[in-house]
Write a protein that holds these residues in place. Structure first.
Motif, PDB file in Angstrom:
ATOM      1  N   ARG A 229     -21.968  20.859 -20.059  1.00  0.00           N
ATOM      2  CA  ARG A 229     -22.415  21.211 -21.409  1.00  0.00           C
ATOM      3  C   ARG A 229     -21.246  21.802 -22.182  1.00  0.00           C
ATOM      4  N   ASP A 230     -21.280  21.610 -23.481  1.00  0.00           N
ATOM      5  CA  ASP A 230     -20.234  22.174 -24.357  1.00  0.00           C
ATOM      6  C   ASP A 230     -18.837  21.782 -23.881  1.00  0.00           C
ATOM      7  N   ALA A 231     -18.672  20.538 -23.472  1.00  0.00           N
ATOM      8  CA  ALA A 231     -17.384  20.089 -22.941  1.00  0.00           C
ATOM      9  C   ALA A 231     -16.343  19.994 -24.058  1.00  0.00           C
ATOM     10  N   PRO A 232     -15.088  20.254 -23.729  1.00  0.00           N
ATOM     11  CA  PRO A 232     -14.023  20.058 -24.718  1.00  0.00           C
ATOM     12  C   PRO A 232     -13.969  18.589 -25.142  1.00  0.00           C
ATOM     13  N   HIS A 233     -13.388  18.352 -26.299  1.00  0.00           N
ATOM     14  CA  HIS A 233     -13.275  16.986 -26.790  1.00  0.00           C
ATOM     15  C   HIS A 233     -12.466  16.126 -25.815  1.00  0.00           C
ATOM     16  N   ARG A 234     -12.932  14.889 -25.603  1.00  0.00           N
ATOM     17  CA  ARG A 234     -12.220  13.934 -24.775  1.00  0.00           C
ATOM     18  C   ARG A 234     -12.572  12.533 -25.260  1.00  0.00           C
ATOM     19  N   ARG A 235     -11.936  11.534 -24.710  1.00  0.00           N
ATOM     20  CA  ARG A 235     -12.192  10.141 -25.057  1.00  0.00           C
ATOM     21  C   ARG A 235     -13.320   9.625 -24.154  1.00  0.00           C
ATOM     22  N   TYR A 236     -14.384   9.142 -24.767  1.00  0.00           N
ATOM     23  CA  TYR A 236     -15.533   8.636 -24.022  1.00  0.00           C
ATOM     24  C   TYR A 236     -15.565   7.112 -24.061  1.00  0.00           C
ATOM     25  N   ASP A 237     -16.153   6.540 -23.007  1.00  0.00           N
ATOM     26  CA  ASP A 237     -16.356   5.089 -22.980  1.00  0.00           C
ATOM     27  C   ASP A 237     -17.529   4.687 -23.861  1.00  0.00           C
ATOM     28  N   CYS A 238     -18.592   5.469 -23.808  1.00  0.00           N
ATOM     29  CA  CYS A 238     -19.745   5.146 -24.652  1.00  0.00           C
ATOM     30  C   CYS A 238     -20.508   6.420 -24.980  1.00  0.00           C
ATOM     31  N   ARG A 239     -21.333   6.311 -25.976  1.00  0.00           N
ATOM     32  CA  ARG A 239     -22.167   7.423 -26.394  1.00  0.00           C
ATOM     33  C   ARG A 239     -23.620   6.980 -26.343  1.00  0.00           C
ATOM     34  N   ILE A 240     -24.469   7.797 -25.726  1.00  0.00           N
ATOM     35  CA  ILE A 240     -25.909   7.544 -25.692  1.00  0.00           C
ATOM     36  C   ILE A 240     -26.587   8.606 -26.534  1.00  0.00           C
ATOM     37  N   MET A 241     -27.332   8.164 -27.534  1.00  0.00           N
ATOM     38  CA  MET A 241     -28.071   9.066 -28.416  1.00  0.00           C
ATOM     39  C   MET A 241     -29.560   8.870 -28.150  1.00  0.00           C
TER      40      MET A 241
END
Length: 286
Positions: A229-241
């Motif tokens: 939770r509350d992870a620092p910004h990073r590059r993600y492969d995908c986002r699930i909303m």
């Protein structure tokens, strides 16, 4: 990724306790109002009475663990061996419905009330990171009190729905209740339920964004999963909303993923949105 509002673990734990108390009252009323405990439930192989008996076992287990009840003979109750968590939980589930049978099932509501109230009373004022020994998760396994409380809330909400579906009764799950479950127990449970076979060779980072919070960073690599939770910004492969209630019910297999997608309750985006499907295959179901 945008800004993230850090959560207050103490405040969220107290909200989860309050939600558990309120859900428990609803659950007990439902158990007492069901006319025929032999009717089919929302779980195809279990009757409404079976689900109630399972919930009684859940409340007994977590209450006994939280109060360090020395009278519980876990060696006799637990399945032998050190199999996967999914296999252990499946064995426990099968055993749980045999703990309360016959005429005793008419008193399921009373038992859930007594155990639930004992749990809340015994854990009142304890820090959310208080360790609780949970032997059915594995020898010498511990979870935090916050996780245990979230698990009890999830069991109450989801199995309450199973009973209500069989009894033809309404059972709404409020978004705030689902958010508490997701935030309190899923960062711990998701890695534990990772299917090592399915995860072999998998490498992905998922930004799991629940409407209204929480937001979880899920990283799978080397057949392990971390959820932050509350992870620092990073590059993600995908986002699930996802909306909170839909994500909860999809995660527990109560709503098909295709139905949530059609309703616009779950969406995938990011650089590689197709990896959302791969992500959904990584958890083992008991």
């Amino acid at each position: 990724m945008g800004s993230t509002v850090k959560f207050d673990p103490v405040s969220e734990h107290e909200k989860t306790r309050a939600a558990l108390a309120a859900t428990m009252e609803r659950l007990v009323r439902l158990l007492r109002d069901v006319g025929d405990l032999d009717t089919a439930s929302g779980i195809p192989v279990w009757s409404v009475g079976d689900v109630g008996a399972h919930l009684a076992a859940v409340y007994l287990a977590y209450c006994s663990a939280a109060t360090d009840d020395k009278a519980m003979d876990w060696d006799r109750i637990l399945p032998p061996g050190d199999g996967t968590l999914a296999a252990r939980i499946a064995a426990m589930n099968a055993m749980s419905i045999r703990l309360v049978v016959g005429a005793d099932r008419a008193r399921l509501g009373d038992f859930v009330t007594e155990r639930g109230e004992t749990f809340l009373r015994s854990t009142a004022g304890l820090p959310p990171d208080t360790p609780v020994v949970v032997p059915w998760f594995g020898k010498d396994s511990t979870l935090t009190l916050a996780t245990v409380t979230g698990l009890m809330l999830s069991e109450s909400l989801v199995h309450g729905l199973d009973i209500a579906r069989g009894a033809g009764r309404p059972w709404p799950i409020a978004p705030d209740e689902a958010r508490l479950v997701i935030g309190q127990m899923m960062p711990t449970l998701m890695p534990l339920m990772l299917d090592a076979t399915q995860a072999r060779g998998a490498s992905l980072a998922v930004d799991l964004s629940i409407k209204g919070g929480p937001r979880l960073a899920v990283v799978v690599a080397d057949e392990t999963m971390t959820v932050t939770r509350d992870a620092p910004h990073r590059r993600y492969d995908c986002r699930i909303m996802a909306t909170p209630s839909a994500f909860l019910l999809v995660s527990f297999g109560r709503t098909p993923i295709w139905k949530a997608i059609v309703r616009g309750q779950v969406r995938a985006g990011g650089r590689k949105p197709w990896l959302a499907a791969r992500f959904g295959q990584l958890s083992a179901s008991p």
